[in-house]
Design a protein around this motif. Sequence first.
Motif, PDB file in Angstrom:
ATOM      1  N   GLY A  80      43.297  47.182  26.308  1.00  0.00           N
ATOM      2  CA  GLY A  80      42.228  48.141  26.076  1.00  0.00           C
ATOM      3  C   GLY A  80      40.843  47.563  26.312  1.00  0.00           C
ATOM      4  O   GLY A  80      39.849  48.288  26.258  1.00  0.00           O
ATOM      5  N   ILE A  81      40.768  46.263  26.583  1.00  0.00           N
ATOM      6  CA  ILE A  81      39.477  45.647  26.873  1.00  0.00           C
ATOM      7  C   ILE A  81      39.038  46.053  28.286  1.00  0.00           C
ATOM      8  O   ILE A  81      39.779  46.705  29.008  1.00  0.00           O
ATOM      9  CB  ILE A  81      39.550  44.108  26.752  1.00  0.00           C
ATOM     10  N   ASP A  82      37.833  45.664  28.664  1.00  0.00           N
ATOM     11  CA  ASP A  82      37.333  45.934  30.010  1.00  0.00           C
ATOM     12  C   ASP A  82      38.379  45.483  31.032  1.00  0.00           C
ATOM     13  O   ASP A  82      38.696  44.298  31.137  1.00  0.00           O
ATOM     14  CB  ASP A  82      36.018  45.187  30.224  1.00  0.00           C
ATOM     15  N   ALA A  83      38.940  46.453  31.766  1.00  0.00           N
ATOM     16  CA  ALA A  83      40.054  46.152  32.662  1.00  0.00           C
ATOM     17  C   ALA A  83      39.692  45.175  33.764  1.00  0.00           C
ATOM     18  O   ALA A  83      40.572  44.528  34.338  1.00  0.00           O
ATOM     19  CB  ALA A  83      40.599  47.446  33.273  1.00  0.00           C
ATOM     20  N   SER A  84      38.406  45.045  34.074  1.00  0.00           N
ATOM     21  CA  SER A  84      38.021  44.092  35.119  1.00  0.00           C
ATOM     22  C   SER A  84      38.330  42.664  34.703  1.00  0.00           C
ATOM     23  O   SER A  84      38.375  41.769  35.557  1.00  0.00           O
ATOM     24  CB  SER A  84      36.531  44.241  35.433  1.00  0.00           C
ATOM     25  N   ARG A  85      38.573  42.449  33.405  1.00  0.00           N
ATOM     26  CA  ARG A  85      38.902  41.113  32.932  1.00  0.00           C
ATOM     27  C   ARG A  85      40.356  40.742  33.200  1.00  0.00           C
ATOM     28  O   ARG A  85      40.707  39.556  33.166  1.00  0.00           O
ATOM     29  CB  ARG A  85      38.601  40.994  31.426  1.00  0.00           C
ATOM     30  N   TYR A  86      41.205  41.737  33.465  1.00  0.00           N
ATOM     31  CA  TYR A  86      42.606  41.393  33.727  1.00  0.00           C
ATOM     32  C   TYR A  86      43.194  42.074  34.963  1.00  0.00           C
ATOM     33  O   TYR A  86      44.293  41.728  35.392  1.00  0.00           O
ATOM     34  CB  TYR A  86      43.487  41.686  32.504  1.00  0.00           C
ATOM     35  N   ARG A  87      42.481  43.025  35.552  1.00  0.00           N
ATOM     36  CA  ARG A  87      42.972  43.608  36.814  1.00  0.00           C
ATOM     37  C   ARG A  87      42.414  42.772  37.959  1.00  0.00           C
ATOM     38  O   ARG A  87      41.393  43.091  38.566  1.00  0.00           O
ATOM     39  CB  ARG A  87      42.546  45.063  36.945  1.00  0.00           C
ATOM     40  N   THR A  88      43.076  41.673  38.223  1.00  0.00           N
ATOM     41  CA  THR A  88      42.626  40.740  39.249  1.00  0.00           C
ATOM     42  C   THR A  88      43.786  40.415  40.188  1.00  0.00           C
ATOM     43  O   THR A  88      44.962  40.571  39.832  1.00  0.00           O
ATOM     44  CB  THR A  88      42.114  39.432  38.612  1.00  0.00           C
ATOM     45  N   GLU A  89      43.450  39.944  41.369  1.00  0.00           N
ATOM     46  CA  GLU A  89      44.490  39.575  42.328  1.00  0.00           C
ATOM     47  C   GLU A  89      45.346  38.438  41.801  1.00  0.00           C
ATOM     48  O   GLU A  89      46.550  38.391  42.045  1.00  0.00           O
ATOM     49  CB  GLU A  89      43.840  39.183  43.662  1.00  0.00           C
ATOM     50  N   GLU A  90      44.719  37.541  41.052  1.00  0.00           N
ATOM     51  CA  GLU A  90      45.462  36.392  40.516  1.00  0.00           C
ATOM     52  C   GLU A  90      46.530  36.855  39.525  1.00  0.00           C
ATOM     53  O   GLU A  90      47.666  36.370  39.541  1.00  0.00           O
ATOM     54  CB  GLU A  90      44.500  35.426  39.828  1.00  0.00           C
ATOM     55  N   ILE A  91      46.164  37.797  38.657  1.00  0.00           N
ATOM     56  CA  ILE A  91      47.127  38.276  37.665  1.00  0.00           C
ATOM     57  C   ILE A  91      48.200  39.126  38.328  1.00  0.00           C
ATOM     58  O   ILE A  91      49.395  39.003  38.016  1.00  0.00           O
ATOM     59  CB  ILE A  91      46.406  39.039  36.546  1.00  0.00           C
ATOM     60  N   LEU A  92      47.810  39.967  39.279  1.00  0.00           N
ATOM     61  CA  LEU A  92      48.802  40.777  39.980  1.00  0.00           C
ATOM     62  C   LEU A  92      49.783  39.900  40.755  1.00  0.00           C
ATOM     63  O   LEU A  92      50.958  40.246  40.893  1.00  0.00           O
ATOM     64  CB  LEU A  92      48.105  41.756  40.923  1.00  0.00           C
ATOM     65  N   ALA A  93      49.297  38.746  41.248  1.00  0.00           N
ATOM     66  CA  ALA A  93      50.161  37.833  41.995  1.00  0.00           C
ATOM     67  C   ALA A  93      51.241  37.221  41.102  1.00  0.00           C
ATOM     68  O   ALA A  93      52.261  36.728  41.605  1.00  0.00           O
ATOM     69  CB  ALA A  93      49.327  36.726  42.639  1.00  0.00           C
ATOM     70  N   LEU A  94      51.047  37.260  39.791  1.00  0.00           N
ATOM     71  CA  LEU A  94      52.051  36.737  38.869  1.00  0.00           C
ATOM     72  C   LEU A  94      53.282  37.632  38.799  1.00  0.00           C
ATOM     73  O   LEU A  94      54.328  37.213  38.312  1.00  0.00           O
ATOM     74  CB  LEU A  94      51.450  36.583  37.465  1.00  0.00           C
ATOM     75  N   GLY A  95      53.144  38.873  39.271  1.00  0.00           N
ATOM     76  CA  GLY A  95      54.277  39.792  39.269  1.00  0.00           C
ATOM     77  C   GLY A  95      54.797  40.045  37.875  1.00  0.00           C
ATOM     78  O   GLY A  95      54.044  40.412  36.971  1.00  0.00           O
TER      79      GLY A  95
END
Length: 237
Positions: A95-110
Amino acid sequence: MLLFVIRHGDPIYDPDSLTPKGQRQAEAVGRRLALHGIDKIYASTNNRAQLTAQPTCELTGRKMEICDWMSENNAARDFMFHDPENDNRWSWSFGIDASRYRTEEILALGDKWYESFPFTLCNAKEGFERIGRESDAFFESLGYKHEGLKYRILNHTEERVAVFCHYGFGTTWLAHLLDIPPVLFWSTFDMNHTGVTVVDFRNSKSGYSVPKVLAFSDVSHLYGERLPYEFTNMIKL
C-alpha cells in the motif's frame, strides 16, 4: 460459474462496523446482487464484511458462510510492516507508494518478488502462499482445480458465488486467482467500498477454465441508488 468479489462498505475499523453511508452502500449492492441471482454467499470473519453481506442474504434468502482465511486481520499480520521511510509507521507493504517496489529489478525476481523491499520486512511470502493454498482448496470445492495457469473443471456449474471481503486480502487473492504477479496487481488495481469484481470461470470443451474479469470494482449500484460516489472517501469521481 460467476464469482462476485465485493469489498465491504464504508467502514468503522474500531469497533469493526459500517458507517451509515456504508450501510446504504451494502443495501444498494444487495439489491444489485439480488437481481443477478446468487447461489452461495461467503464472508470473512470481520464484522464489516458480514454486515455488507447481510442485505444480500436477506434479499436472496441465502445463508452466509464465514471463512477465516478471508480475514483482513490475517492478511494484515502477513503483509503489514513498520515503514522505516515513513517514521516507522505501520503500513501495508503493497500500500506504500508503488514506485518504491514496481521496478524492473523486482519484476526480474519473478516468483521471488518477496525477496525485495518492503516485502522482506513482513511475512509476505508466507502470507501469499497461505492465501494461495486456501484459494485453491476453495475453488476445488466449487468444482475448479488450479493447475498451472488454468483451472481444470471438475464439475460444470453455472452457479453464481458472492464473496464479501477486503482491500488487502482481496487484491492479494485476485492476484493469485488470476495468476498475475502480485507486485503488478497491487501497483495497478485498487478496490472501492462495495466495488464488485466479476470473474467468469467459463466452461469449455477443453475441460479447463481460464478465469476472465468481466468487471473490476464496479460501483454502478451506487449510481443507480443516487448515492455519493467517491473512491474510498478520498477522490471525488
